[in-house]
Design an enzyme around this catalytic site. Structure first.
Site, PDB file in Angstrom:
ATOM      1  N   SER A 183      -0.420  -0.649  12.086  1.00 31.47           N
ATOM      2  CA  SER A 183      -1.256  -0.863  10.900  1.00 31.47           C
ATOM      3  C   SER A 183      -2.118  -2.117  11.024  1.00 31.47           C
ATOM      4  O   SER A 183      -1.600  -3.208  11.273  1.00 31.47           O
ATOM      5  CB  SER A 183      -0.386  -1.042   9.651  1.00 31.47           C
ATOM      6  OG  SER A 183       0.358   0.113   9.413  1.00 31.47           O
ATOM      7  N   HIS A 243      -5.141   3.163   9.828  1.00 30.78           N
ATOM      8  CA  HIS A 243      -4.867   3.897  11.072  1.00 30.78           C
ATOM      9  C   HIS A 243      -6.043   4.838  11.337  1.00 30.78           C
ATOM     10  O   HIS A 243      -6.264   5.780  10.583  1.00 30.78           O
ATOM     11  CB  HIS A 243      -3.587   4.730  10.947  1.00 30.78           C
ATOM     12  CG  HIS A 243      -2.330   3.912  10.969  1.00 30.78           C
ATOM     13  ND1 HIS A 243      -1.528   3.826  12.066  1.00 30.78           N
ATOM     14  CD2 HIS A 243      -1.757   3.142  10.022  1.00 30.78           C
ATOM     15  CE1 HIS A 243      -0.494   3.040  11.809  1.00 30.78           C
ATOM     16  NE2 HIS A 243      -0.613   2.613  10.567  1.00 30.78           N
ATOM     17  N   HIS A 301       4.102   8.461  10.812  1.00 28.11           N
ATOM     18  CA  HIS A 301       5.383   7.896  10.373  1.00 28.11           C
ATOM     19  C   HIS A 301       6.209   8.983   9.691  1.00 28.11           C
ATOM     20  O   HIS A 301       5.656   9.908   9.102  1.00 28.11           O
ATOM     21  CB  HIS A 301       5.158   6.775   9.351  1.00 28.11           C
ATOM     22  CG  HIS A 301       4.179   5.730   9.776  1.00 28.11           C
ATOM     23  ND1 HIS A 301       2.819   5.927   9.747  1.00 28.11           N
ATOM     24  CD2 HIS A 301       4.358   4.466  10.239  1.00 28.11           C
ATOM     25  CE1 HIS A 301       2.202   4.833  10.176  1.00 28.11           C
ATOM     26  NE2 HIS A 301       3.111   3.931  10.484  1.00 28.11           N
ATOM     27  N   TYR A 339       7.685   8.856   6.925  1.00 25.44           N
ATOM     28  CA  TYR A 339       7.452   8.950   5.471  1.00 25.44           C
ATOM     29  C   TYR A 339       6.260   9.831   5.112  1.00 25.44           C
ATOM     30  O   TYR A 339       6.088  10.209   3.957  1.00 25.44           O
ATOM     31  CB  TYR A 339       7.302   7.556   4.833  1.00 25.44           C
ATOM     32  CG  TYR A 339       6.132   6.738   5.326  1.00 25.44           C
ATOM     33  CD1 TYR A 339       4.826   7.032   4.934  1.00 25.44           C
ATOM     34  CD2 TYR A 339       6.325   5.653   6.168  1.00 25.44           C
ATOM     35  CE1 TYR A 339       3.751   6.282   5.389  1.00 25.44           C
ATOM     36  CE2 TYR A 339       5.264   4.893   6.623  1.00 25.44           C
ATOM     37  CZ  TYR A 339       3.984   5.212   6.228  1.00 25.44           C
ATOM     38  OH  TYR A 339       2.930   4.473   6.689  1.00 25.44           O
ATOM     39  N   GLU A 340       5.431  10.167   6.111  1.00 24.94           N
ATOM     40  CA  GLU A 340       4.289  11.028   5.811  1.00 24.94           C
ATOM     41  C   GLU A 340       4.731  12.485   5.601  1.00 24.94           C
ATOM     42  O   GLU A 340       3.926  13.328   5.218  1.00 24.94           O
ATOM     43  CB  GLU A 340       3.240  10.910   6.919  1.00 24.94           C
ATOM     44  CG  GLU A 340       2.601   9.523   6.926  1.00 24.94           C
ATOM     45  CD  GLU A 340       1.664   9.291   8.099  1.00 24.94           C
ATOM     46  OE1 GLU A 340       0.555   9.842   8.070  1.00 24.94           O
ATOM     47  OE2 GLU A 340       2.039   8.564   9.039  1.00 24.94           O
ATOM     48  N   ALA A 374       3.060  -3.583  12.575  1.00 23.12           N
ATOM     49  CA  ALA A 374       3.030  -4.672  11.587  1.00 23.12           C
ATOM     50  C   ALA A 374       4.410  -4.683  10.951  1.00 23.12           C
ATOM     51  O   ALA A 374       4.969  -3.623  10.659  1.00 23.12           O
ATOM     52  CB  ALA A 374       1.963  -4.396  10.543  1.00 23.12           C
ATOM     53  N   MET A 385       8.336   0.335   9.554  1.00 17.98           N
ATOM     54  CA  MET A 385       8.575   1.763   9.300  1.00 17.98           C
ATOM     55  C   MET A 385       8.188   2.610  10.513  1.00 17.98           C
ATOM     56  O   MET A 385       7.781   3.767  10.367  1.00 17.98           O
ATOM     57  CB  MET A 385       7.778   2.195   8.059  1.00 17.98           C
ATOM     58  CG  MET A 385       8.096   1.377   6.814  1.00 17.98           C
ATOM     59  SD  MET A 385       6.997   1.766   5.467  1.00 17.98           S
ATOM     60  CE  MET A 385       7.405   0.451   4.294  1.00 17.98           C
ATOM     61  N   SER A 386       8.300   2.041  11.696  1.00 14.76           N
ATOM     62  CA  SER A 386       7.859   2.786  12.889  1.00 14.76           C
ATOM     63  C   SER A 386       8.618   2.312  14.119  1.00 14.76           C
ATOM     64  O   SER A 386       9.660   1.674  14.021  1.00 14.76           O
ATOM     65  CB  SER A 386       6.359   2.548  13.103  1.00 14.76           C
ATOM     66  OG  SER A 386       6.128   1.207  13.491  1.00 14.76           O
ATOM     67  N   ASN A 403       3.859 -10.224   6.740  1.00 16.00           N
ATOM     68  CA  ASN A 403       4.267 -10.753   5.431  1.00 16.00           C
ATOM     69  C   ASN A 403       5.683 -11.278   5.532  1.00 16.00           C
ATOM     70  O   ASN A 403       6.437 -10.886   6.415  1.00 16.00           O
ATOM     71  CB  ASN A 403       4.198  -9.649   4.368  1.00 16.00           C
ATOM     72  CG  ASN A 403       5.024  -8.438   4.734  1.00 16.00           C
ATOM     73  OD1 ASN A 403       4.658  -7.663   5.612  1.00 16.00           O
ATOM     74  ND2 ASN A 403       6.155  -8.291   4.098  1.00 16.00           N
ATOM     75  N   HIS A 435       0.415  -3.214   0.861  1.00 16.11           N
ATOM     76  CA  HIS A 435      -0.179  -2.733   2.114  1.00 16.11           C
ATOM     77  C   HIS A 435      -1.455  -3.523   2.416  1.00 16.11           C
ATOM     78  O   HIS A 435      -1.773  -3.780   3.582  1.00 16.11           O
ATOM     79  CB  HIS A 435      -0.465  -1.230   2.006  1.00 16.11           C
ATOM     80  CG  HIS A 435      -0.900  -0.600   3.301  1.00 16.11           C
ATOM     81  ND1 HIS A 435      -0.154  -0.686   4.458  1.00 16.11           N
ATOM     82  CD2 HIS A 435      -2.010   0.108   3.633  1.00 16.11           C
ATOM     83  CE1 HIS A 435      -0.788  -0.046   5.437  1.00 16.11           C
ATOM     84  NE2 HIS A 435      -1.921   0.438   4.961  1.00 16.11           N
TER      85      HIS A 435
HETATM   86  N1  HPA Z   1       8.658  -3.951   5.051  1.00 11.90           N
HETATM   87  C1  HPA Z   1       8.596  -2.769   5.697  1.00 11.90           C
HETATM   88  N2  HPA Z   1       7.585  -2.434   6.482  1.00 11.90           N
HETATM   89  C2  HPA Z   1       6.594  -3.316   6.643  1.00 11.90           C
HETATM   90  C3  HPA Z   1       6.602  -4.566   6.005  1.00 11.90           C
HETATM   91  C4  HPA Z   1       7.698  -4.896   5.163  1.00 11.90           C
HETATM   92  O1  HPA Z   1       7.764  -5.979   4.566  1.00 11.90           O
HETATM   93  N3  HPA Z   1       5.466  -5.206   6.378  1.00 11.90           N
HETATM   94  C5  HPA Z   1       4.810  -4.372   7.234  1.00 11.90           C
HETATM   95  N4  HPA Z   1       5.491  -3.219   7.395  1.00 11.90           N
END
Ligand code: HPA
Length: 279
Positions: free
Chosen positions: A33, A64, A86, A88-89, A116, A217-218, A241, A253
């Site tokens: 991402s 993406h 991913h 979750y999609e 990310a 998440m990947s 973050n 996001h």
């Molecule tokens: N949590 C989960 N997935 C993420 C995060 C997060 O804080 N930041 C970027 N992808």
């Protein structure tokens, strides 16, 4: 959504891709991402939008681009996935792993995977890189494993080893390059959750206790499929973050994508250096 993708179907994808490329890459790069900008430097690219590839899932996530870019970077033929899909999609784990299977059938031996991630380790700050030295496959432990279903022995054994999922020699090269390029980095454990909701403060305290440094998440499903097929893997998280352990900040996001702008030059320096160092 098929839970199992047989070899014949994987090879249909391989043929469709092979017809459209002029390069013989041995290395693949997956861009997470907000990190897609790295693909812009690829020279003489063959570009294949995901929607033009049979059986390939087109990522719906903002940040993406959704295409394969195959060309040269630092003089090395390379296949870049500019955007990934991913769990979750709404797709199966086998579909998350499909691009890796295609890479393996194309003869690709090294996977550089980026993402990310949120920092769980309180020492980490947004904008930093984390070289992944191990992962926690929480989803796979609970049954969401891309290898579920009949084993395909052309790739690897039924029970593949994961003791060195992240290649020690590639890690050494990445550390050396980061030092040379004066890019600060961390080294730690990545954990993949299903998402798409971000973690609660209690989730994050749990993840910290079990030993994770960064969360996303990947990556883990892709790395499991890659190791099953004998690829060597280098994994790099861009910390986007700080995890919200105390519940006083909000994760978005947009924040993840914003951090990408800081991360892309650092990732570029490390990845280009690693490519130069590879034979
Ligand atoms: N949590 C989960 N997935 C993420 C995060 C997060 O804080 N930041 C970027 N992808």
């Amino acid at each position: 959504m098929s839970e199992f993708i047989p070899l014949a179907q994987i090879d249909e994808v391989v043929e469709a891709v092979r017809k459209r490329i002029h390069h013989q890459p041995k290395i693949a790069l997956i861009l997470g991402s907000g990190l897609g900008g790295l693909a812009d430097a690829v020279v003489q690219p063959d570009i294949i939008p995901y929607e033009e590839i049979p059986h390939w899932y087109r990522s719906t996530v903002e940040g993406h681009a959704g295409r394969l870019v195959i060309g040269n970077l630092e003089g090395k033929p390379l296949l870049v996935m500019q955007g990934r899909s991913h769990y979750y999609e709404g797709i199966s784990m086998a579909q998350v792993g499909l691009p890796i299977r295609v890479m393996q059938r194309l003869g690709i031996e090294i996977l550089i995977v980026t993402n990310a991630a949120g920092a769980i380790n309180p020492d980490y700050a947004p904008g930093e890189l984390m070289l992944i030295n191990d992962h926690i496959a929480l989803m796979a432990m609970a049954g969401l494993n891309p290898l579920r279903g009949p084993n395909i022995p052309e790739f690897g054994p039924r029970f593949p080893d994961m003791s060195q999922a992240y290649d020690r020699d590639l890690l050494k090269i990445a550390r050396r390059v980061a030092d040379e390029q004066k890019v600060g980095y961390r080294e730690g454990v990545y954990i993949c959750l299903a998402g798409p909701s971000f973690e609660s403060p209690a989730d994050l305290r749990f993840l910290r206790v079990i030993g994770a440094d960064a969360v996303g998440m990947s990556t883990v499903p892709e790395v499991i499929a890659a190791r099953h097929g004998g690829m060597r893997v280098l994994g790099i998280s861009g910390i986007s973050n700080k995890a919200n352990l105390d519940g006083n900040t909000i994760t978005t996001h947009a924040e993840v994508l914003e951090a990408g702008k800081m991360l892309v030059p650092r990732l570029t320096a490390v990845i280009n250096g690693v490519l130069r160092a590879l034979p």
